[in-house]
Design a protein around this motif. Structure first.
Motif, PDB file in Angstrom:
ATOM      1  N   GLY A 139       1.082   1.466   0.459  1.00 29.53           N
ATOM      2  CA  GLY A 139       2.250   1.182   1.341  1.00 29.53           C
ATOM      3  C   GLY A 139       3.311   2.002   1.181  1.00 29.53           C
ATOM      4  O   GLY A 139       4.324   1.811   1.983  1.00 29.53           O
ATOM      5  N   MET A 144      -6.855  -2.538   0.986  1.00 30.89           N
ATOM      6  CA  MET A 144      -5.336  -2.213   0.567  1.00 30.89           C
ATOM      7  C   MET A 144      -4.749  -1.856   2.011  1.00 30.89           C
ATOM      8  O   MET A 144      -3.873  -2.143   2.735  1.00 30.89           O
ATOM      9  CB  MET A 144      -5.057  -1.842  -0.685  1.00 30.89           C
ATOM     10  N   ALA A 145      -5.581  -0.806   2.468  1.00 32.06           N
ATOM     11  CA  ALA A 145      -4.980  -0.024   3.664  1.00 32.06           C
ATOM     12  C   ALA A 145      -4.981  -0.988   4.816  1.00 32.06           C
ATOM     13  O   ALA A 145      -4.017  -1.028   5.737  1.00 32.06           O
ATOM     14  CB  ALA A 145      -5.796   1.194   3.976  1.00 32.06           C
ATOM     15  N   ARG A 167       9.973  -7.204   0.866  1.00 28.83           N
ATOM     16  CA  ARG A 167       8.472  -6.962   0.586  1.00 28.83           C
ATOM     17  C   ARG A 167       8.235  -5.579   1.234  1.00 28.83           C
ATOM     18  O   ARG A 167       7.148  -4.863   0.290  1.00 28.83           O
ATOM     19  CB  ARG A 167       7.690  -8.034   1.076  1.00 28.83           C
ATOM     20  N   ALA A 168       8.626  -5.187   2.227  1.00 35.46           N
ATOM     21  CA  ALA A 168       7.831  -3.806   2.727  1.00 35.46           C
ATOM     22  C   ALA A 168       8.506  -2.475   1.877  1.00 35.46           C
ATOM     23  O   ALA A 168       8.045  -1.470   1.983  1.00 35.46           O
ATOM     24  CB  ALA A 168       8.760  -3.674   4.326  1.00 35.46           C
ATOM     25  N   GLY A 191       6.184  -2.413  -4.298  1.00 35.89           N
ATOM     26  CA  GLY A 191       5.029  -2.513  -4.786  1.00 35.89           C
ATOM     27  C   GLY A 191       4.933  -3.331  -5.979  1.00 35.89           C
ATOM     28  O   GLY A 191       6.065  -3.166  -6.722  1.00 35.89           O
ATOM     29  N   THR A 232      -1.407   0.108  -5.347  1.00 36.21           N
ATOM     30  CA  THR A 232      -0.137  -0.399  -4.947  1.00 36.21           C
ATOM     31  C   THR A 232       0.668   0.651  -4.405  1.00 36.21           C
ATOM     32  O   THR A 232       1.497   0.420  -3.405  1.00 36.21           O
ATOM     33  CB  THR A 232       0.837  -0.634  -6.517  1.00 36.21           C
ATOM     34  N   HIS A 283      -2.081  -3.452   4.791  1.00 39.96           N
ATOM     35  CA  HIS A 283      -1.045  -2.710   5.278  1.00 39.96           C
ATOM     36  C   HIS A 283      -0.829  -2.311   6.783  1.00 39.96           C
ATOM     37  O   HIS A 283       0.010  -1.663   7.095  1.00 39.96           O
ATOM     38  CB  HIS A 283      -0.572  -1.572   4.415  1.00 39.96           C
ATOM     39  N   HIS A 284      -2.058  -2.577   7.227  1.00 45.22           N
ATOM     40  CA  HIS A 284      -2.156  -2.382   8.631  1.00 45.22           C
ATOM     41  C   HIS A 284      -2.268  -1.134   9.073  1.00 45.22           C
ATOM     42  O   HIS A 284      -1.494  -0.569  10.331  1.00 45.22           O
ATOM     43  CB  HIS A 284      -1.125  -3.210   9.522  1.00 45.22           C
TER      44      HIS A 284
END
Length: 333
Positions: free
Chosen positions: A168, A117-118, A92-93, A96, A165, A121-122
């Motif tokens: 990340g 979204m940011a 998953r990392a 997208g 998307t 993604h932490h």
């Protein structure tokens, strides 16, 4: 239906390209309905792979499985070098996903969608703002950034969807019918975006119902039918699987038409249209041979057109009888 599989593509040095997505024996059923029946896929990194198939063929199911949204019933699956069964989180990392239906929240602005979204993604607030600004600029959305996304056109929403998307920095992106419903100009804009992603080294897994889109973008194409891969290869390799190429000569002079029809072998006549169809692979050699013969025989055709099988022909041939008439695409010479 026989299955045709082309050789795995190689890099210029003869070595196989690194594989971004690999599936061996991928199976998925819902009750007694088999959606994917043991398919194999091998997608080189930094390429565009297009999965074609009629509605209900299983394209979206394949995307959902390979993007870890649902699990397969069977299969050895690797995405970004990670085993989906053993370590789906690592996969998953690396990926997208832009689905058929937009993930954009219309109640908030484009900028707020990016910041949301940011957060998912932490990313820190400063990093999230920096990435958001860069992507909004890249996708030509700066002027609309502070407007509610509900006011965006279909093409703008699609661009925002892909920008979200990319927050990340995925190395593999799944685009499930990304241009459905877009007008031709927006579709061409999206094609440019996809080409730009690949030039940056991103791998794109594309599903589409637009055969022209696959022909324009894809390095390799697979045709999915009845849960199986009916054929796989480059666009040109797939086109060579289908017979039916021909050169068409049309005349206005009935005498010239009759002379050509009498002299040429293996032609299909259309006496009403005064036209002849000659089987051909559309090569320059064959075309020159026919033109030389017409010159030497003193026969002048009023129109010459060349038809070579296209992806429409491939699609119809591999997915069963077409419900719409096959309309050959010819180019005037």
């Amino acid at each position: 239906m026989p299955s045709f599989v082309m050789p795995t593509s190689n890099q210029g040095d003869g070595h196989p390209s690194p594989t971004a997505v690999s599936a061996v024996g991928l199976r998925k059923s819902y009750g007694d309905k088999t959606v994917l029946d043991g398919i194999d896929l091998h997608i080189p990194a930094g390429s565009v792979f297009a999965l074609l198939g009629p509605n209900g063929a299983g394209k979206t199911t394949a995307v959902k499985i390979l993007s870890t949204l649902i699990t397969a019933d069977a299969g050895d699956l690797h995405v970004g070098g990670h085993d989906l069964a053993a370590d789906p989180q690592a996969a998953r990392a690396a990926i997208g996903v832009t689905g058929q239906f937009s993930a954009v929240d219309g109640l908030i602005t484009g900028e707020e969608n990016m910041l949301l979204m940011a957060d998912l993604h932490h990313l820190s607030k400063s990093e999230g703002r920096r990435v958001g600004v860069e992507l909004l600029e890249r996708f030509d959305l700066v002027e609309a950034a502070k407007k509610p996304a509900s006011t965006y056109s279909g093409g703008m929403k699609r661009r925002l969807d892909i920008a979200m998307t990319l927050v990340g920095s995925p190395r593999i992106i799944f685009l499930d019918e990304p241009t459905t419903g877009l007008d031709p100009r927006s579709r061409h804009t999206m094609w440019g975006i996809i080409r730009g992603l690949v030039s940056d080294g991103v791998t794109v897994f594309l599903t589409t119902q637009y055969l022209e889109e696959a022909d324009e973008l894809a390095d390799r194409i697979a045709v999915l039918n009845d849960g199986k891969i009916a054929a796989e290869g480059t666009a040109e390799e797939l086109k060579r699987l289908v017979p039916g190429g021909h050169i068409r000569l049309r005349f206005t002079d009935p005498v010239a038409y009759q002379s050509a029809a009498d002299a040429l072998r293996e032609v299909t006549r259309d006496d009403e249209a005064l036209s002849l169809s000659i089987p051909s692979d559309g090569s320059q050699r064959e075309l020159r041979s026919i033109l030389d013969w017409l010159d030497s025989a003193g026969i002048e055709a009023d129109e010459l057109t060349v038809h070579t099988p296209d992806l429409d022909d491939v699609f119809f041939a591999l997915t069963g009888p077409a419900n719409v008439p096959n309309q050959p695409k010819e180019s005037l010479r």
